[in-house]
Design an enzyme around this catalytic site. Structure first.
Site, mmCIF file in Angstrom:
data_model
loop_
_atom_site.group_PDB
_atom_site.id
_atom_site.type_symbol
_atom_site.label_atom_id
_atom_site.label_comp_id
_atom_site.label_asym_id
_atom_site.label_seq_id
_atom_site.Cartn_x
_atom_site.Cartn_y
_atom_site.Cartn_z
ATOM 1 C CG HIS A 263 -2.067 0.991 1.349
ATOM 2 N ND1 HIS A 263 -2.168 1.628 2.262
ATOM 3 C CD2 HIS A 263 -2.799 1.430 0.508
ATOM 4 C CE1 HIS A 263 -3.164 2.325 2.432
ATOM 5 N NE2 HIS A 263 -3.499 2.300 0.800
ATOM 6 C CG HIS B 92 -4.079 9.335 0.285
ATOM 7 N ND1 HIS B 92 -4.754 10.143 0.908
ATOM 8 C CD2 HIS B 92 -4.590 8.200 0.091
ATOM 9 C CE1 HIS B 92 -5.814 9.218 1.488
ATOM 10 N NE2 HIS B 92 -5.689 8.137 0.927
HETATM 11 O O1 G3P Z 1 -6.453 1.656 -3.175
HETATM 12 C C1 G3P Z 1 -6.690 0.887 -2.025
HETATM 13 C C2 G3P Z 1 -6.683 1.982 -1.008
HETATM 14 O O2 G3P Z 1 -5.361 2.653 -1.124
HETATM 15 C C3 G3P Z 1 -7.784 2.873 -0.860
HETATM 16 O O3 G3P Z 1 -7.680 3.687 0.079
HETATM 17 O O4 G3P Z 1 -7.563 6.073 1.277
HETATM 18 O O5 G3P Z 1 -5.652 4.377 1.434
HETATM 19 O O6 G3P Z 1 -6.121 5.405 -1.033
HETATM 20 P P1 G3P Z 1 -6.803 4.749 0.514
HETATM 21 MG MG MG Z 2 -4.761 4.402 -2.262
#
Ligand code: G3P
Ligand code: MG
Length: 253
Positions: free
Chosen positions: A11, A53
């Site tokens: 992630h 993000h």
């Molecule tokens: O792509 C999955 C996840 O990254 C979505 O949530 O807020 O971490 O971008 P976020």
């Molecule tokens: Mg994400």
């Protein structure tokens, strides 16, 4: 095309171990054995696709210190020549001071050079869903031209996926869902999705079966606990996005 995306996906590059959505994070994730990465992308004011993000620069850059008058913290309101100068590492830790935000082009080249796959979350600045979806899909068609290791484009924003589909129908897509919506399968079908990526708590046997029956992979974010991994594997899901690159080793799954 056959589905050959790795089960384990890091992630934002390396979760919380390095500044999210930076090349340094990708390198750290790769050092932990990861060969697939999720990242968030948006458009600069002059149309450059870059990794970030939040809609604003406040949390993960030093814009408030570097810019004399940081009156506008919306990242997408600034041109790339200004964004590219920002320190996106110091907020995390001293070791990453000066780490810049990367462009999608730079990350694509890194992934291709290292045999890694990319899940690109289209995270538009509010109001720019259609423009961002089309720009990302067109950029990916250019960056991965003639290659089989295409990225997976995902988004919570249906408008972004619609414009990505219109621009480049062959670029793989996935619908993200954080809070359950009963129309998820209809939306994913209409958008020609290869996968659906849920908040992991939303998966149950019926939903996994429904996704698979529709020819889609069932993937989850952001999974950081052993019990959740075991549960999602028992359900027969197909991919996990995790922050815990230090806890889960892709090769042993
Ligand atoms: O792509 C999955 C996840 O990254 C979505 O949530 O807020 O971490 O971008 P976020
Ligand atoms: Mg994400």
């Amino acid at each position: 095309m056959p589905w050959d995306f790795p089960f384990w996906i890091a992630h934002r590059g390396a979760g919380k171990l390095a500044p999210e959505n930076t090349l340094a994070a990708f390198r750290l994730g790769a050092n932990h054995g990861y060969r697939a990465f999720e990242c968030d992308v948006k458009l600069s004011a002059d149309g450059v696709i870059f990794l970030l993000h939040d809609a604003t620069l406040t949390r993960t850059t030093s814009a408030h210190k570097q810019w004399a008058q940081p009156s506008d913290t919306i990242a997408g309101n600034h041109p790339w020549h200004a964004l590219s100068q920002l320190d996106a590492g110091t907020w995390h830790s001293r070791a990453y001071a000066g780490e810049p935000m990367p462009t999608l082009d730079a990350i694509a080249h890194y992934c291709q050079a290292n045999g890694a796959r990319l899940n690109i979350e289209i995270k538009p600045t509010p109001g720019q869903d259609a423009a961002t979806g089309a720009a990302v899909a067109n950029a990916c068609a250019r960056l991965w031209a003639g290659r089989s290791d295409l990225p997976l484009l995902s988004s919570f924003q249906i408008g972004a996926l619609e414009s990505a589909q219109s621009a480049q129908a062959n670029m793989p897509r996935a619908l993200l869902m954080d809070v359950f919506q009963s129309e998820w399968l209809a939306h994913a079908n209409r958008l020609g999705c290869r996968a659906v990526v849920f908040n992991y708590a939303l998966w149950d046997v019926q939903r996994v079966e429904a996704a698979h029956a529709a020819g889609m992979k069932a993937m989850s974010y952001t999974v950081n606990d052993e019990w959740a991994v075991a549960h999602l594997k028992a359900l027969g899901t197909d991919g996990i996005i995790t922050d815990r690159v230090d806890a889960f080793t892709p090769q042993v799954t």
